[in-house]
Design a protein around this motif. Structure first.
Motif, PDB file in Angstrom:
ATOM      1  N   MET A 110       1.226  -1.170   0.136  1.00  0.00           N
ATOM      2  CA  MET A 110       0.332   0.257  -0.326  1.00  0.00           C
ATOM      3  C   MET A 110       0.774   1.239   0.286  1.00  0.00           C
ATOM      4  SD  MET A 110      -3.250   0.734   2.489  1.00  0.00           S
ATOM      5  CE  MET A 110      -1.701   1.778   4.107  1.00  0.00           C
ATOM      6  N   GLY A 111       0.750   2.347  -0.708  1.00  0.00           N
ATOM      7  CA  GLY A 111       1.608   3.133  -1.020  1.00  0.00           C
ATOM      8  C   GLY A 111       1.116   4.378   0.578  1.00  0.00           C
ATOM      9  N   LEU A 112       1.896   5.344   0.667  1.00  0.00           N
ATOM     10  CA  LEU A 112       1.906   5.691   1.512  1.00  0.00           C
ATOM     11  C   LEU A 112       1.452   7.494   1.431  1.00  0.00           C
ATOM     12  CD1 LEU A 112       6.180   4.840   3.030  1.00  0.00           C
ATOM     13  CD2 LEU A 112       3.795   4.303   3.799  1.00  0.00           C
ATOM     14  N   THR A 113       0.934   7.698   2.754  1.00  0.00           N
ATOM     15  CA  THR A 113       1.041   9.490   2.503  1.00  0.00           C
ATOM     16  C   THR A 113       2.002  10.219   2.063  1.00  0.00           C
ATOM     17  OG1 THR A 113       0.818   9.935   4.748  1.00  0.00           O
ATOM     18  CG2 THR A 113      -0.754   8.925   3.513  1.00  0.00           C
ATOM     19  N   ALA A 114       2.204  11.434   2.200  1.00  0.00           N
ATOM     20  CA  ALA A 114       3.576  12.019   2.341  1.00  0.00           C
ATOM     21  C   ALA A 114       3.911  12.809   3.643  1.00  0.00           C
ATOM     22  CB  ALA A 114       3.784  13.383   2.555  1.00  0.00           C
ATOM     23  N   ALA A 115       3.168  12.894   4.450  1.00  0.00           N
ATOM     24  CA  ALA A 115       3.942  12.712   5.803  1.00  0.00           C
ATOM     25  C   ALA A 115       3.723  11.046   6.256  1.00  0.00           C
ATOM     26  CB  ALA A 115       2.278  12.720   7.077  1.00  0.00           C
ATOM     27  N   GLU A 116       3.288  10.371   6.268  1.00  0.00           N
ATOM     28  CA  GLU A 116       4.335   8.730   6.324  1.00  0.00           C
ATOM     29  C   GLU A 116       5.475   8.462   6.217  1.00  0.00           C
ATOM     30  OE1 GLU A 116      -0.014   5.898   6.865  1.00  0.00           O
ATOM     31  OE2 GLU A 116       1.088   6.694   4.952  1.00  0.00           O
ATOM     32  N   LYS A 117       5.473   9.423   4.754  1.00  0.00           N
ATOM     33  CA  LYS A 117       6.920   8.927   3.969  1.00  0.00           C
ATOM     34  C   LYS A 117       8.199   9.592   5.040  1.00  0.00           C
ATOM     35  CE  LYS A 117       5.804   9.079  -0.754  1.00  0.00           C
ATOM     36  NZ  LYS A 117       5.498   8.811  -2.145  1.00  0.00           N
ATOM     37  N   ILE A 118       7.814  11.297   5.256  1.00  0.00           N
ATOM     38  CA  ILE A 118       8.717  11.608   6.347  1.00  0.00           C
ATOM     39  C   ILE A 118       8.685  11.276   7.654  1.00  0.00           C
ATOM     40  CG2 ILE A 118       9.293  13.278   7.094  1.00  0.00           C
ATOM     41  CD1 ILE A 118       7.945  15.522   5.089  1.00  0.00           C
ATOM     42  N   LEU A 119       7.403  10.682   8.608  1.00  0.00           N
ATOM     43  CA  LEU A 119       7.435  10.359   9.371  1.00  0.00           C
ATOM     44  C   LEU A 119       8.295   8.511   9.511  1.00  0.00           C
ATOM     45  CD1 LEU A 119       3.758  10.130  10.967  1.00  0.00           C
ATOM     46  CD2 LEU A 119       6.257  10.887  11.947  1.00  0.00           C
ATOM     47  N   LYS A 120       7.796   7.504   8.373  1.00  0.00           N
ATOM     48  CA  LYS A 120       8.382   6.269   8.665  1.00  0.00           C
ATOM     49  C   LYS A 120      10.240   6.345   7.635  1.00  0.00           C
ATOM     50  CE  LYS A 120       7.639   1.942   6.167  1.00  0.00           C
ATOM     51  NZ  LYS A 120       7.590   0.745   5.616  1.00  0.00           N
ATOM     52  N   GLU A 121      10.843   8.094   7.075  1.00  0.00           N
ATOM     53  CA  GLU A 121      12.034   8.053   7.346  1.00  0.00           C
ATOM     54  C   GLU A 121      13.009   8.527   9.095  1.00  0.00           C
ATOM     55  OE1 GLU A 121      14.527  11.105   4.704  1.00  0.00           O
ATOM     56  OE2 GLU A 121      12.963   9.910   3.644  1.00  0.00           O
ATOM     57  N   HIS A 122      12.245   8.830   9.209  1.00  0.00           N
ATOM     58  CA  HIS A 122      12.804   9.524  10.635  1.00  0.00           C
ATOM     59  C   HIS A 122      12.378   8.664  11.702  1.00  0.00           C
ATOM     60  CE1 HIS A 122      12.824  13.030   8.135  1.00  0.00           C
ATOM     61  NE2 HIS A 122      13.943  13.523   8.747  1.00  0.00           N
ATOM     62  N   ILE A 123      12.286   7.384  11.620  1.00  0.00           N
ATOM     63  CA  ILE A 123      11.292   7.028  12.889  1.00  0.00           C
ATOM     64  C   ILE A 123      12.471   6.074  13.395  1.00  0.00           C
ATOM     65  CG2 ILE A 123      10.519   4.860  11.592  1.00  0.00           C
ATOM     66  CD1 ILE A 123       8.270   3.573  13.954  1.00  0.00           C
ATOM     67  N   VAL A 124      12.839   6.257  15.287  1.00  0.00           N
ATOM     68  CA  VAL A 124      13.886   5.750  15.347  1.00  0.00           C
ATOM     69  C   VAL A 124      13.232   4.463  16.616  1.00  0.00           C
ATOM     70  CG1 VAL A 124      15.805   6.954  15.237  1.00  0.00           C
ATOM     71  CG2 VAL A 124      14.420   7.811  16.771  1.00  0.00           C
ATOM     72  N   ALA A 125      12.122   4.414  16.847  1.00  0.00           N
ATOM     73  CA  ALA A 125      11.879   4.024  18.294  1.00  0.00           C
ATOM     74  C   ALA A 125      10.675   3.456  18.145  1.00  0.00           C
ATOM     75  CB  ALA A 125      11.074   4.585  19.924  1.00  0.00           C
ATOM     76  N   GLY A 126       9.945   2.309  18.565  1.00  0.00           N
ATOM     77  CA  GLY A 126       8.432   1.797  18.334  1.00  0.00           C
ATOM     78  C   GLY A 126       8.155   1.394  17.032  1.00  0.00           C
ATOM     79  N   ASN A 127       6.578   0.895  16.838  1.00  0.00           N
ATOM     80  CA  ASN A 127       6.833   0.372  15.626  1.00  0.00           C
ATOM     81  C   ASN A 127       5.659   1.355  14.956  1.00  0.00           C
ATOM     82  OD1 ASN A 127       7.496  -2.216  15.998  1.00  0.00           O
ATOM     83  ND2 ASN A 127       6.326  -2.166  17.392  1.00  0.00           N
ATOM     84  N   PHE A 128       6.012   1.384  13.582  1.00  0.00           N
ATOM     85  CA  PHE A 128       4.832   1.698  12.232  1.00  0.00           C
ATOM     86  C   PHE A 128       3.662   1.794  12.561  1.00  0.00           C
ATOM     87  CE2 PHE A 128       4.652   4.341   8.526  1.00  0.00           C
ATOM     88  CZ  PHE A 128       5.521   5.254   8.662  1.00  0.00           C
TER      89      PHE A 128
END
Ligand code: MIC
Ligand code: SF4
Length: 645
Positions: free
Chosen positions: A1-19
């Motif tokens: 499934m595709g990502l929203t623009a916000a999810e793209k930034i979040l995904k690139e910056h996540i360092v803790a927890g699950n998406f």
């Protein structure tokens, strides 16, 4: 499934927890910003962490709020901030350079980056495609130290824009329309992401007006894609090199989609005393106006000022109206001078105020008693203007300027013969009021300069076994941080001095709050829905903590304030059954047993109201990290302990 623009930034910056939606995630912060009213505490807290240099990609310390300087205190804060920036490796934007959000948009914001700011309107940066979030000062201090920022993975609302704004209708009218639909608590736990063919018809400053006021929805942030319009804006700022595209995938899924047809947007106004109390301007037409203020981080771009100047050109402001203009940045002011915008204002009789927040936060230009004040700002909470009984209406620059000429609220679409020019390309760039960081060897020898009004940040206390305390105040729904910890010319200079500022907690709502808190050695605050909405000021948690407040029990919380309470060791409970709010009164003796054990084990909390014998179930939404922070006496203590491991 595709990502929203916000999810793209979040995904690139996540360092803790699950998406996973609804779960807490930690994200890496690339940039931070602070302003002076919250910034002094940030750097005192950073100092207490004993880290020699900041660990972000870029951080800027701005001075824009406390610029009235009625005595030494504001100026001492500025000197402290300038020396701390030099010592720890930050850029320093000097007083006069402008409002943090506008300067950051022009000179520092980068699409795709995360930005954390100690000001609730930090999401302004979303107009440029950066994921920009407002937070309490202590969260910024932790980010400066390289720590992650924790948020609940938000729901993402797609705002699908079609069409094009009609003449004299503006970006402000779009966000006011959205506020009418969504309300001031509609955005809690959400990101508003703008999509659709209408996006390309909005300039970056227009987008920034919308993302700025997303804060009034209570949203975590708001985001526009980064497209050709963004690239052109950055090119005009001579920063095209930082541009990168950002958009949602075609098959991205939003939790909800809102449709807005820009063709149908009409001039809107938020009536006193809430930003969501929105009506069409035409329904207010003819109402006499006393004051008009154009500026603030919402509407002070060169485009906004240009529109107002074109409307005021060759006219005189109505006799009954005082008009104040505060340009957003030095760049805007400089451009206004060279393009003749400034001349139009001066010749029309407008008063040019400083390039700063100014009247938006009650730092001068207060309206007369009982005044009707039209402001292009973002908040119209009661008393915020500095005049308790003034009625503040939030409007677009078009409506403000049209009303300045007529002296009554005027729908700008009724004007004729106005030629609106495009000033967006006339940008004057001169960064001489931004002091860049110095190399580490030089920084090591810098002394941080303090004044007598700058006191250390008090530390929180560990939560005791049982909380037995009195209800100090029972507040209503939608209590703002301006109610809890007022701002304005008298109280803002105390931001670096918690013992002193604590004397003003809830001052306008209950002048005896401080005395009661002292008499009972602290207590409990009871509130309604959306408690703590509005600003990010951690003083609204820090000062109650200093007075010994142990818990706040409400129907629901605003995001930043809840995080601030946790950061300072105050337990945020909610009524499991909202109707139990009615069973508690001011002065009641409440007892909450075994708090640390219950929070740790995740058990049920039953509070006893000893004044009437009622047993009241309470809820809490805290993850393990937040419980540890609370039990450890707040984030500063927690960070010290954990960074020592
Ligand atoms: C505001 O607009 O209320 C402020 C003043 O900018 C605050 C920050 C503060 O209280 O210092 C905010 O929005 O976070
Ligand atoms: Fe300054 Fe007003 Fe913007 Fe807050 S809302 S940052 S006080 S201009």
């Amino acid at each position: 499934m595709g990502l929203t623009a916000a999810e793209k930034i979040l995904k690139e910056h996540i360092v803790a927890g699950n998406f996973n939606k609804g779960e807490e995630i930690g994200i890496r912060i690339d940039q931070t910003l602070t302003q002076d009213a919250t910034g002094t505490m940030v750097y005192l807290q950073f100092e207490a962490m004993n880290i020699p240099r900041i660990r972000t990609e870029l951080s800027v310390s701005y001075v824009d709020h406390n610029t009235l300087q009625t005595d030494f205190r504001n100026a001492d804060d500025h000197r402290f901030l300038q020396s701390a920036a030099k010592k720890y490796g930050l850029y320093f934007s000097r007083p006069g350079n402008g409002i943090c959000h506008q300067v950051h948009l022009e000179r520092f914001g980068i699409p795709g980056k995360t930005l954390l700011g100690s000001d609730s309107h930090t999401p302004t940066g979303g107009g440029l495609g950066s994921l920009a979030i407002g937070a309490g000062g202590l969260d910024i201090a932790v980010a400066l130290a390289g720590g992650p920022f924790y948020i609940t993975y938000p729901r993402i609302v797609g705002v699908h824009l079609t069409g094009e704004l009609q003449d004299m209708c503006s970006a402000k009218d779009i966000i006011l329309t959205l506020l009418k639909r969504e309300t001031v608590k509609g955005g809690v736990g959400k990101i508003y992401e703008y999509t659709g063919p209408g996006v390309k018809n909005l300039s970056v400053p227009q987008r920034a007006t919308i993302t700025n006021m997303g804060a009034e929805l209570g949203a975590t942030t708001s985001l526009f894609p980064s497209d050709e319009v963004t690239r052109e804006f950055l090119a005009l700022q001579k920063r095209e090199n930082v541009w990168q595209p950002l958009s949602a995938d075609p098959d991205a899924r939003y939790d909800r989609v809102i449709e807005i047809n820009l063709d149908k947007i009409v001039p809107m106004a938020a009536c006193p005393h809430m930003p969501d109390n929105v009506v069409e301007v035409c329904s207010l037409a003819g109402k006499k106006v006393d004051q008009i203020a154009i500026g603030s981080c919402t509407n002070s771009s060169i485009t906004d000022l240009g529109i107002a100047a074109d409307i005021l050109k060759d006219k005189t402001v109505a006799e009954n109206v005082s008009v104040g203009i505060s340009p957003g940045t030095k760049q805007v002011l400089d451009t206004a001078v060279v393009t003749g915008i400034y001349h139009n204002f001066v010749s029309a009789g407008a008063r040019i105020l400083e390039t700063a927040c100014g009247p938006c936060i009650g730092m001068g230009f207060a309206p007369n008693s009982g005044a009707v004040s039209l402001r292009t700002f973002n908040r119209n909470f009661k008393g915020r203007s500095g005049t308790a009984d003034a009625s503040v209406y939030l409007v677009s620059p078009e409506t403000a300027a049209a009303s300045a000429v007529s002296g009554v609220i005027t729908d700008p679409r009724t004007l004729s013969g106005i030629e609106l020019k495009d000033y967006s390309e006339a940008v004057v760039i001169n960064d001489n009021m931004i002091i860049p960081p110095v190399p580490e060897e030089v920084a090591a020898g810098v002394e941080v300069l303090r004044g007598p009004n700058i006191k250390p940040c008090p530390l929180g206390k560990k939560v005791g076994d049982d909380i037995n305390a009195k209800v100090l105040i029972k507040a209503e729904d939608n209590i703002t941080t301006d109610h809890i910890m007022p701002a304005g010319a008298k109280i803002l200079p105390l931001r670096s001095n918690i013992p002193e500022i604590s004397k003003h907690v809830f001052e306008a709502v209950d002048p005896h709050f401080y005395d009661k808190a002292v008499k009972y050695n602290g207590g409990i605050i009871v509130g309604g829905d959306n408690y703590g909405q509005g600003s990010s000021r951690e003083h609204a948690a820090l000062a109650p903590m200093y007075l010994g407040v142990k818990a706040v029990i409400t129907k629901s919380f605003a995001r930043i304030h809840k995080a601030n309470l946790i950061n300072f060791g105050i337990v945020p409970f909610t009524f499991t059954n909202p109707e139990d709010y009615d069973t508690v009164s001011e002065g009641d003796d409440l007892s909450i047993p075994d708090v640390p054990k219950t929070l740790k084990e995740g058990g049920a909390v039953i509070m006893e109201n000893r004044s009437n014998g009622k047993k009241i179930p309470l809820s809490y939404s805290l993850d393990g990290r937040q419980v540890d922070i609370l039990l450890g006496g707040g984030l500063l203590n927690y960070t010290k302990v954990n960074s020592g491991k």
